[in-house]
Design a protein around this motif. Sequence first.
Motif, PDB file in Angstrom:
ATOM      1  N   TYR A 105      -4.641   6.458  -7.687  1.00 56.68           N
ATOM      2  CA  TYR A 105      -4.332   5.251  -8.395  1.00 56.68           C
ATOM      3  C   TYR A 105      -2.979   5.115  -9.231  1.00 56.68           C
ATOM      4  CZ  TYR A 105      -9.000   3.391  -7.112  1.00 56.68           C
ATOM      5  OH  TYR A 105     -10.101   2.928  -6.631  1.00 56.68           O
ATOM      6  N   PHE A 157       2.097   7.444  -0.402  1.00 55.03           N
ATOM      7  CA  PHE A 157       2.682   8.304  -0.922  1.00 55.03           C
ATOM      8  C   PHE A 157       1.734   9.232  -2.108  1.00 55.03           C
ATOM      9  CE2 PHE A 157       6.640   5.911   0.393  1.00 55.03           C
ATOM     10  CZ  PHE A 157       7.239   6.877   1.525  1.00 55.03           C
ATOM     11  N   GLY A 158       1.286   8.419  -2.743  1.00 53.97           N
ATOM     12  CA  GLY A 158       0.276   8.953  -3.716  1.00 53.97           C
ATOM     13  C   GLY A 158      -0.761  10.203  -3.024  1.00 53.97           C
ATOM     14  N   THR A 203       0.739  -1.091   0.118  1.00 59.56           N
ATOM     15  CA  THR A 203       0.156   0.028   0.009  1.00 59.56           C
ATOM     16  C   THR A 203       0.794   1.164   0.071  1.00 59.56           C
ATOM     17  OG1 THR A 203      -0.099  -0.077   2.467  1.00 59.56           O
ATOM     18  CG2 THR A 203      -1.829  -1.075   1.109  1.00 59.56           C
ATOM     19  N   GLY A 204       2.230   1.104   0.049  1.00 60.86           N
ATOM     20  CA  GLY A 204       3.084   2.371   0.151  1.00 60.86           C
ATOM     21  C   GLY A 204       2.651   3.374  -1.021  1.00 60.86           C
ATOM     22  N   GLY A 205       2.785   2.886  -2.096  1.00 59.66           N
ATOM     23  CA  GLY A 205       2.325   3.589  -3.488  1.00 59.66           C
ATOM     24  C   GLY A 205       1.239   4.618  -3.203  1.00 59.66           C
ATOM     25  N   TYR A 206       0.257   3.961  -2.680  1.00 54.47           N
ATOM     26  CA  TYR A 206      -1.100   4.828  -2.549  1.00 54.47           C
ATOM     27  C   TYR A 206      -0.655   6.022  -1.404  1.00 54.47           C
ATOM     28  CZ  TYR A 206      -3.329   1.179  -5.220  1.00 54.47           C
ATOM     29  OH  TYR A 206      -3.764   0.270  -6.273  1.00 54.47           O
ATOM     30  N   PRO A 253       1.449   1.188  -9.957  1.00 58.23           N
ATOM     31  CA  PRO A 253       2.495   0.620 -10.390  1.00 58.23           C
ATOM     32  C   PRO A 253       3.351   0.251  -9.171  1.00 58.23           C
ATOM     33  CG  PRO A 253       2.270   2.783 -11.161  1.00 58.23           C
ATOM     34  CD  PRO A 253       1.056   2.549 -10.127  1.00 58.23           C
ATOM     35  N   TRP A 254       3.256   0.758  -8.043  1.00 58.71           N
ATOM     36  CA  TRP A 254       4.135   0.308  -6.647  1.00 58.71           C
ATOM     37  C   TRP A 254       3.500  -1.152  -6.150  1.00 58.71           C
ATOM     38  CZ3 TRP A 254       8.212   2.231  -3.895  1.00 58.71           C
ATOM     39  CH2 TRP A 254       8.378   1.593  -2.766  1.00 58.71           C
ATOM     40  N   CYS A 288      -0.200   6.572  -8.734  1.00 60.57           N
ATOM     41  CA  CYS A 288       1.054   6.456  -7.810  1.00 60.57           C
ATOM     42  C   CYS A 288       1.033   4.951  -7.098  1.00 60.57           C
ATOM     43  CB  CYS A 288       1.074   7.301  -6.994  1.00 60.57           C
ATOM     44  SG  CYS A 288       1.173   9.152  -7.359  1.00 60.57           S
ATOM     45  N   GLY A 289      -0.133   4.704  -6.786  1.00 62.92           N
ATOM     46  CA  GLY A 289      -0.471   3.271  -6.085  1.00 62.92           C
ATOM     47  C   GLY A 289      -0.258   1.910  -6.779  1.00 62.92           C
TER      48      GLY A 289
END
Length: 187
Positions: free
Chosen positions: A133, A90-91, A85-88, A138-139, A135-136
């Motif tokens: 979405y 930071f997103g 969930t890190g990309g979300y 691809p992560w 940002c999240g």
Amino acid sequence: MTTRDIVLAALFTAIIIVLGFIPPVPIPLLPVPITAQSMGVMLAGCIIGAKRGAAAYALLVVLVAVGLPVLSGGRGGLNVLMGPTGGYIFGWIMGAFVTGFLAEKLVREGQSAAKQMAGFFVASVVGGIGVVYLCGMPWLSLVAGTPFDKVVLGSLAFIPGDLVKAAIATLAARAVLVGYPLLAARA
């Protein structure tokens, strides 16, 4: 940033943390739960603007990074930021900024209520859903080792709930604009 801007950003960080008290709703077979904290992206951007909204979420990420359990479900720590969930998470910072930027451009005092609400809704959907979405996903694909097309397909399950969150944020932002018009002087 002025003292007022810092106070508003910190206040919204507290509101975002309170939204985390609402238990997450897990979706079977998906590592990302439905949380109310993602609605805070839309609320912060629409109500306190781009810079303050992004600052509120940046502060939240710092609190998570130092290990405070401020995310939904009492989660916190670097392992959460480096997890699926890190990309979300930071997103959320960029999402709040884009939501606020669009709200600042699309919504003006003196517009009809319908135009203001349409502006808040568009800002919420583009920033609070689209940017988060972008940002999240691809992560999540990278960290979970799931093909990107499957992540996109899995994300479709979240769209109806996110549209409801955008509608709630629209109503809240419009109510604040009417009830506290001086807040519109955004940073």
